[in-house]
Design a protein around this motif. Structure first.
Motif, short mmCIF file in Angstrom:
data_model
loop_
_atom_site.label_atom_id
_atom_site.label_comp_id
_atom_site.label_asym_id
_atom_site.label_seq_id
_atom_site.Cartn_x
_atom_site.Cartn_y
_atom_site.Cartn_z
N GLU A 12 -54.20 -6.48 41.86
CA GLU A 12 -55.15 -6.45 40.76
C GLU A 12 -54.49 -6.88 39.46
O GLU A 12 -55.08 -7.60 38.66
N GLU A 13 -53.26 -6.46 39.25
CA GLU A 13 -52.53 -6.84 38.05
C GLU A 13 -52.26 -8.35 38.03
O GLU A 13 -52.37 -9.00 36.98
N ARG A 14 -51.95 -8.93 39.17
CA ARG A 14 -51.68 -10.37 39.24
C ARG A 14 -52.94 -11.21 39.03
O ARG A 14 -52.87 -12.32 38.52
N HIS A 15 -54.07 -10.67 39.45
CA HIS A 15 -55.32 -11.43 39.36
C HIS A 15 -56.17 -11.06 38.14
O HIS A 15 -57.32 -11.49 38.04
N LYS A 16 -55.62 -10.29 37.23
CA LYS A 16 -56.37 -9.84 36.06
C LYS A 16 -56.96 -11.00 35.25
O LYS A 16 -58.14 -10.94 34.87
N PRO A 17 -56.23 -12.08 34.94
CA PRO A 17 -56.84 -13.19 34.17
C PRO A 17 -58.01 -13.84 34.89
O PRO A 17 -59.04 -14.14 34.27
N ALA A 18 -57.88 -14.02 36.19
CA ALA A 18 -58.97 -14.64 36.95
C ALA A 18 -60.18 -13.72 37.00
O ALA A 18 -61.33 -14.17 36.86
N LEU A 19 -59.96 -12.42 37.19
CA LEU A 19 -61.07 -11.47 37.23
C LEU A 19 -61.77 -11.38 35.88
O LEU A 19 -63.01 -11.30 35.82
N LEU A 20 -61.01 -11.43 34.80
CA LEU A 20 -61.62 -11.42 33.46
C LEU A 20 -62.44 -12.70 33.22
O LEU A 20 -63.50 -12.65 32.60
N GLY A 21 -61.94 -13.83 33.71
CA GLY A 21 -62.69 -15.07 33.58
C GLY A 21 -63.99 -15.05 34.35
O GLY A 21 -65.02 -15.51 33.86
N ILE A 22 -63.98 -14.49 35.53
CA ILE A 22 -65.20 -14.38 36.35
C ILE A 22 -66.20 -13.45 35.66
O ILE A 22 -67.39 -13.76 35.57
N LYS A 23 -65.73 -12.31 35.15
CA LYS A 23 -66.62 -11.38 34.45
C LYS A 23 -67.18 -12.03 33.19
O LYS A 23 -68.36 -11.84 32.86
N GLY A 24 -66.37 -12.79 32.49
CA GLY A 24 -66.84 -13.47 31.29
C GLY A 24 -67.90 -14.52 31.61
O GLY A 24 -68.89 -14.65 30.89
N ALA A 25 -67.70 -15.25 32.70
CA ALA A 25 -68.69 -16.26 33.10
C ALA A 25 -70.00 -15.60 33.51
O ALA A 25 -71.09 -16.12 33.20
N MET A 26 -69.92 -14.47 34.19
CA MET A 26 -71.13 -13.75 34.57
C MET A 26 -71.87 -13.23 33.34
O MET A 26 -73.10 -13.34 33.25
N LEU A 27 -71.14 -12.71 32.37
CA LEU A 27 -71.75 -12.23 31.14
C LEU A 27 -72.40 -13.38 30.37
O LEU A 27 -73.51 -13.24 29.84
N PHE A 28 -71.73 -14.51 30.31
CA PHE A 28 -72.28 -15.69 29.65
C PHE A 28 -73.58 -16.14 30.32
O PHE A 28 -74.56 -16.47 29.65
N GLY A 29 -73.60 -16.16 31.65
CA GLY A 29 -74.80 -16.56 32.39
C GLY A 29 -75.97 -15.62 32.14
O GLY A 29 -77.10 -16.07 31.92
N VAL A 30 -75.71 -14.33 32.13
CA VAL A 30 -76.77 -13.36 31.87
C VAL A 30 -77.28 -13.52 30.44
O VAL A 30 -78.48 -13.48 30.19
N LEU A 31 -76.38 -13.74 29.50
CA LEU A 31 -76.78 -13.94 28.11
C LEU A 31 -77.65 -15.19 27.96
O LEU A 31 -78.67 -15.16 27.26
N MET A 32 -77.30 -16.27 28.63
CA MET A 32 -78.10 -17.50 28.55
C MET A 32 -79.49 -17.29 29.15
O MET A 32 -80.49 -17.77 28.61
N LEU A 33 -79.57 -16.57 30.26
CA LEU A 33 -80.87 -16.29 30.87
C LEU A 33 -81.74 -15.44 29.94
O LEU A 33 -82.94 -15.70 29.80
N LEU A 34 -81.15 -14.46 29.30
CA LEU A 34 -81.91 -13.64 28.37
C LEU A 34 -82.40 -14.45 27.17
O LEU A 34 -83.54 -14.26 26.72
N ILE A 35 -81.59 -15.36 26.69
CA ILE A 35 -82.01 -16.22 25.57
C ILE A 35 -83.16 -17.12 26.00
O ILE A 35 -84.14 -17.29 25.26
N ILE A 36 -83.09 -17.69 27.20
CA ILE A 36 -84.16 -18.56 27.69
C ILE A 36 -85.46 -17.79 27.83
O ILE A 36 -86.53 -18.25 27.44
N VAL A 37 -85.38 -16.59 28.41
CA VAL A 37 -86.59 -15.77 28.56
C VAL A 37 -87.16 -15.40 27.20
O VAL A 37 -88.37 -15.47 26.98
N PHE A 38 -86.30 -15.02 26.27
CA PHE A 38 -86.75 -14.68 24.92
C PHE A 38 -87.46 -15.85 24.25
O PHE A 38 -88.53 -15.69 23.67
N LEU A 39 -86.88 -17.04 24.32
CA LEU A 39 -87.50 -18.21 23.70
C LEU A 39 -88.81 -18.58 24.38
O LEU A 39 -89.76 -18.99 23.71
N ALA A 40 -88.89 -18.44 25.68
CA ALA A 40 -90.12 -18.75 26.39
C ALA A 40 -91.23 -17.79 26.00
O ALA A 40 -92.39 -18.19 25.83
N VAL A 41 -90.89 -16.53 25.83
CA VAL A 41 -91.90 -15.55 25.43
C VAL A 41 -92.34 -15.78 23.99
O VAL A 41 -93.52 -15.70 23.67
#
Length: 79
Positions: A12-41
């Motif tokens: 887990e310690e060795r893969h910490k940067p990769a795991l943080l990158g994956i979590k960041g990408a998931m957070l970015f994707g969720v944020l973009m979906l929320l923005i799209i839904v908000f603008l559509a509404v």
């Protein structure tokens, strides 16, 4: 078969940067979906209310007279 010496904490310690990158990408994707839904509404409503019976056809005259239907009855043309 599994690896003979598996140290989960060390991996887990060795893969910490990769795991943080994956979590960041998931957070970015969720944020973009929320923005799209908000603008559509927000843009989904009618821009202006059109009164019932309002005649906004291009065939109306400037004098305010009632527009005449340019299509002859019995024809298949429907502009």
């Amino acid at each position: 078969m599994s690896a003979p010496d598996t140290n989960v904490d060390k991996q887990e310690e060795r893969h910490k940067p990769a795991l943080l990158g994956i979590k960041g990408a998931m957070l970015f994707g969720v944020l973009m979906l929320l923005i799209i839904v908000f603008l559509a509404v927000m843009r989904g409503g009618d821009d202006e209310a059109v009164p019932v019976g309002a005649n906004n056809d291009a065939t109306t005259s400037d004098t305010g007279a009632v527009a005449v239907d340019p299509v002859e009855p019995g024809t298949n043309e429907s502009n």
